[in-house]
Design a protein around this motif. Structure first.
Motif, short mmCIF file in Angstrom:
data_model
loop_
_atom_site.label_atom_id
_atom_site.label_comp_id
_atom_site.label_asym_id
_atom_site.label_seq_id
_atom_site.Cartn_x
_atom_site.Cartn_y
_atom_site.Cartn_z
N VAL C 207 26.54 21.98 4.30
CA VAL C 207 27.37 23.05 3.75
C VAL C 207 27.31 23.04 2.22
N ALA C 211 25.61 25.88 -0.72
CA ALA C 211 26.38 26.46 -1.82
C ALA C 211 26.03 25.84 -3.18
N VAL C 228 21.85 31.28 -2.53
CA VAL C 228 22.92 31.36 -3.54
C VAL C 228 22.36 31.75 -4.90
N TYR C 253 25.03 35.77 2.84
CA TYR C 253 25.22 34.41 2.33
C TYR C 253 26.50 33.80 2.91
N MET C 254 27.56 34.62 2.89
CA MET C 254 28.86 34.13 3.35
C MET C 254 28.80 33.72 4.82
N THR C 257 26.94 30.50 5.37
CA THR C 257 27.73 29.33 5.01
C THR C 257 28.85 29.08 6.01
N LEU C 258 29.54 30.17 6.38
CA LEU C 258 30.73 30.00 7.22
C LEU C 258 30.37 29.52 8.61
N LEU C 261 30.05 25.97 8.26
CA LEU C 261 31.36 25.39 7.98
C LEU C 261 32.16 25.26 9.28
N LEU C 265 33.57 21.93 10.87
CA LEU C 265 34.99 21.68 11.04
C LEU C 265 35.34 21.22 12.45
N ILE C 273 35.81 17.54 3.21
CA ILE C 273 34.86 18.37 2.50
C ILE C 273 34.96 18.15 1.00
N VAL C 274 36.14 17.80 0.54
CA VAL C 274 36.30 17.62 -0.89
C VAL C 274 35.89 16.23 -1.35
#
Lengths: 300, 355, 285
Positions: C207, C211, C228, C253-254, C257-258, C261, C265, C273-274
């Motif tokens: 992911v 990005a 991107v 693109y979104m 990515t999603l 994601l 998840l 993720i952070v």
């Protein structure tokens, strides 16, 4: 440990000497990764550092002298700090109360999932969305006009605030999730214990939660600041890249890809790293004064 | 902050209820606790004893009923306004504060002057025998020492009531016995009331003036340790108090008091009725300690297993009907032996209804 | 005493209310930002109204043709696939060694892996691009892959380490006692036990690499742009093409990515993720 199981040769071999210092076959597994990072990170970094002292014209320090004498260049530093520091503080100050609330929720997953979306989408997409959403014809301006708060569209993008909001949209979820993971690590019994001993909500926050979060918050600050300080795509797309949001990344990029002065570009990159690391080190040194142990009431 | 006075006569729980959604964790508890009393809430896990404690402390709001201290209703007060001392199961010591700061926390929150706090902290640490550890962080202490800090922290505020939530469950067996004596000693020095939550009946029996046996969110029996040990009011309390032999039987005639004989698996066993009994199904409860080989015993059984526990042999024997009996024997018995087991009729409790 | 309790609970309520209002406001704006892109990408004409006059799908076809999205998507997945694979192969063994062994210089090695995540991407990207061009891989897909390894490899290591810490060393010792060598230990014992951790780390790298803008931007050439970067150029040159066409690309693109994601998840906690997640924060039995 591996070696202990092997038959012992009479002489102390190199292998055994290394094993005594903790180096054996397993330890060597770290080597490929170390070499990769040395080659792709440390070596280019040193190259860049050397290159920055070999300017196209002038002496060793010419690039740095030029940077700090040309207001068009050195002013990128205050410009970058003026965006990144307030944005980081805003994100952290907003994250703390929200994290303290969300911690008590049983179903956090939905909210955290929504918040993780802007992080994964990245700054380029957020910038494009902001251009639409905050633009003069965008939904937000229409809403403000609709409720009569303003009588003509407000300029929300292509200035300082456009970049600021993009840093909040992409940065708040990041800070929030980090803060949440630190806050969730605090044993809820500590707060209960403080309550039975007469501490009200504010006193509990001041004496228990804040000190236990402080060390985590400094880390959160560093990581959030690193991201905000490096702001590039949104400073170009939703900011005023020639004016109020001409951040240091833009200066570095222009030197490298518009004037093709590799040496100057490297110098700016090094200045950027130095400033950022200086701030991170300062913050982490401050952290030395804070409590850093486990955030759970000790167990036997 | 006006916390409650130490000079009270009685803490009253009146039909205290606590629901979690559709689950009734506490189904209307009524209980009076006098000053200076040591009360143990005893029950298996999930019986509501910790919920009751949290309700008294103010950590959980009630969903029904009232709690009052003498004539003041206190269930509307927040925990910090009640000022009861509490010792948590995992101690919940503040890891970033020294022992002295932990112990003095409650006084600091009341805005007491520094000198007074220092004196009180020193006194409390002496009381729990931790002098000289004041400047350490909790992480540097052993489990037993952390336990003492937790107790010292709860008592420096001189609370009208000290609550302890399974405080010994994280300690090893030897330390547990030591701390038990310590807790009892501190309680008698302080003179405040203590509510002690545990699932260990030995702990409750040895510590408490009064034991409250709870099950499924209800109080099943309240009594002195002696009463609970000798005369559990219901079969489930009996089972919880260590009556491992629960035998189904039949009673021919009604009985109340005195001594009656019930028929168990073809044999007749004399026992003491608990409450008024009607003819029909009954349950006999006998402790393993009280059931031993004797020639005139009513139960014929074959020994299955025996283990030696120092003072005596404890074994399991099976009757012809297939029931397992836990018994005690002063002399060695070997598995496979056939024997007769019996108990003093005073020690055989007979309850109405099938178990 | 009664009144003080009430007063405080009113203040409490206002405070709670304020916090939730902020969260709602934030989420609303977020939906606005993403929604504006989504709606515009389907709009025939959208000027000065709440919603567009009509809807169409043809911007997507336009975007696909104009931006050569087929090619860009292929490059994107090649880059992402290679980065995930290489950082997994190098990162997991390194994480294992770091988690299990104490050796001189371990702190320095840890610092070496932390720095790439702390230094601004622009700082490392510019000299790295210079070096890559000198070695002839600048502007090629391999240059982009190498550049993306700089943050990805340390990330895999830092995410996997707590998972390895959780595995009881005695399981490994038992395997060794029963005759497993290091390779067999990895394939038969560690990999199965570590699958959730490795999967989590690799999905997160995936992911993040999709990005990852700056490094790819600085090291890619015309044939090695990822989605991107192409999006950035499209937005930057917005006057040239219809805004709807740019937004259609942004949507592609979104969605790319999603989708990943959402898959990620299923296996990881959003907080991971952070960054590095303390294995189990403050859980008490």
């Amino acid at each position: 440990m591996t070696d202990a199981a092997l038959p012992r040769p009479a002489v102390v071999s190199l292998r055994q000497r290394l094993a005594r210092r903790g180096i054996d076959a397993t330890t060597l597994l770290v080597l490929p990764a170390v070499l990769t990072i040395l080659a792709l990170f440390v070596y280019p970094f040193i190259e860049g550092l050397v290159l920055s002292f070999l300017p196209r014209k002038g002496g060793t320090w010419a690039n740095y002298a030029k940077f700090f004498s040309d207001p068009f260049l050195w002013q990128t530093i205050p410009t970058t700090l003026a965006i990144s520091v307030p944005a980081t503080f805003a994100n952290i100050l907003l994250s703390i109360p929200v994290a303290l609330r969300v911690r008590k929720m049983r179903r956090q997953r939905f909210l955290t999932t929504i918040l993780v979306i802007p992080i994964t989408l990245g700054t380029v997409l957020v910038a494009e969305g902001l251009l639409n959403y905050l633009g003069p014809q965008g939904w937000l301006n229409r809403m403000l006009l609709g409720i009569g708060l303003v009588d003509h569209p407000v300029r929300l993008v292509h200035n300082y605030w456009g970049v600021f909001w993009s840093l909040v949209i992409a940065g708040f979820p990041f800070t929030f999730l980090l803060t949440l993971s630190y806050v969730s690590g605090i044993d809820p019994n500590l707060e209960k214990a403080a309550a039975t001993l007469g501490a009200g909500p504010r006193a509990r926050f001041r004496t228990i939660l804040l000190p236990l979060m402080a060390s985590g918050l400094t880390i959160t600050f560093c990581l959030s600041f690193v991201q905000a300080f490096a702001v590039f795509p949104s400073a170009v797309l939703v900011g005023a890249p020639a004016g109020s949001t001409r951040v240091i990344s833009i200066a570095a990029f222009q030197a490298a890809y518009e004037t093709y002065d590799d040496s100057m570009a490297s110098a700016i990159a090094m200045i950027m790293a130095a400033i950022q690391l200086a701030i991170v080190v300062l913050v982490l040194m401050g952290r030395g004064f804070l409590y850093r142990g486990p955030a759970a009431g000790g167990k036997g | 902050m006006a916390t409650l006075s130490k000079d009270f006569r009685e803490l009253r729980l009146d039909h205290v209820q606590r629901d979690f959604g559709n689950f009734n964790a506490l189904k209307g508890i009524t209980l009076n606790i006098a000053r200076g009393e040591f009360v143990a809430l005893l029950g298996p896990s999930g019986c509501g004893k910790s919920t009751a404690l949290n309700c008294i402390a103010g950590l959980l709001p009630l969903t029904g009923g009232t709690i009052s201290l003498d004539d003041t209703r206190i269930d509307t007060l927040s925990p910090e306004q009640r000022g009861f001392g509490m010792v948590f199961q995992n101690y919940a010591l503040f890891p970033h504060m020294t022992v002295a700061k932990n112990v003095g926390f409650g006084l600091a929150m009341r805005g007491e002057p520094k000198a007074k706090i220092a004196a009180k902290v020193a006194e409390a640490l002496r009381l729990v025998r931790l002098d000289g550890q004041a400047e350490k962080l909790p992480g540097q202490l052993s489990g037993g020492q952390q336990q003492r800090v937790a107790i010292a922290r709860a008592i420096t505020i001189e609370p009208p009531l000290v609550m302890m939530d399974e405080p010994l469950s994280n300690l090893d067996a030897k330390l547990r016995l030591e701390m038990r004596a310590e807790i009892r000693r501190i309680h008698s020095l302080l003179g405040s009331a203590t509510i002690y939550v545990t699932h260990d009946q030995d702990e409750a029996l040895s510590l408490a003036d009064r034991i409250v046996v709870m099950r499924l969110g209800e109080v099943r029996q309240v009594g002195t340790p002696e009463e609970l040990y000798a005369r559990p009011q219901t079969p489930d309390v009996a089972e919880f108090m260590g009556y491992r032999n629960m035998l189904p039987g039949r009673l021919a005639a009604p009985a109340a008091g005195g001594r009656v004989a019930a028929e168990v698996g073809g044999a007749s066993c004399a026992g003491t009725p608990v409450g008024a009994l009607v003819p029909g199904a009954v349950t006999l409860a006998i402790r393993p300690d009280d059931l031993s080989p004797r020639d005139d015993g009513p139960f014929a059984a074959k020994v299955e297993q025996v283990e030696y526990r120092g003072r005596a042999f404890f074994g399991i024997a099976t009757t012809e009907g297939g029931a397992e009996l836990h018994f005690r024997s002063a002399d060695r018995v070997t598995p496979g032996t056939a024997l007769r087991l019996g108990a003093d009729p005073d020690r055989v409790l007979i309850y109405g209804g099938a178990s | 005493m009664k009144t003080t309790t009430n007063e405080r609970s009113v203040l409490d309520k206002i405070w709670i209310y304020a916090v939730w209002t902020f969260v709602a406001f934030f989420v609303l704006n977020l939906v606005g930002v993403v929604g504006a892109v989504a709606v515009n990408s389907f709009a025939t004409r959208w000027l000065g109204t709440w919603m567009p006059n009509g809807y169409t799908f043809h911007w997507y076809l336009d975007a696909w043709r104009e931006f050569q999205l087929g090619k860009i998507l292929k490059v994107t997945f090649e880059v992402v696939g290679a980065v995930v694979l290489i950082s997994g192969l190098l990162g997991v063994p390194a994480a294992y060694a770091l988690s299990r062994r104490e050796f001189p210089g371990k702190r320095a090695v840890m610092l070496l892996f932390l720095l790439p995540l702390l230094v601004p991407p622009m700082t490392i990207g510019i000299p790295l691009a210079t070096v890559l061009y000198r070695f002839g891989v600048g502007g090629t897909i391999w240059g982009v892959i190498l550049a993306n390894l700089v943050p990805s490899l340390p990330f895999v290591i830092l995410i996997t380490m707590p998972f390895i810490d959780q595995i009881d060393q005695r399981v490994e010792q038992a395997a060794k006692v029963f005759g497993a060598n290091t390779l067999k230990l990895f394939t038969h014992v560690l990999v199965p036990l570590l699958t959730p951790g490795i999967l989590a780390a690799l999905l997160l790298v995936l992911v993040r690499t999709i990005a990852m803008f700056e490094l790819t931007f600085l090291t890619s050439g015309p044939t090695s742009q990822t989605l991107v970067v192409a999006l950035y150029y499209a937005v930057d040159a917005a006057g040239v093409r219809a805004g709807q066409s740019v937004d259609a690309m942004a949507m592609i693109y979104m969605i790319t990515t999603l989708v990943w994601l959402l898959i990620a998840l299923r296996f990881v906690n959003p907080t991971q993720i952070v960054g590095r997640q303390p294995a189990s924060a403050g859980s008490d039995a």
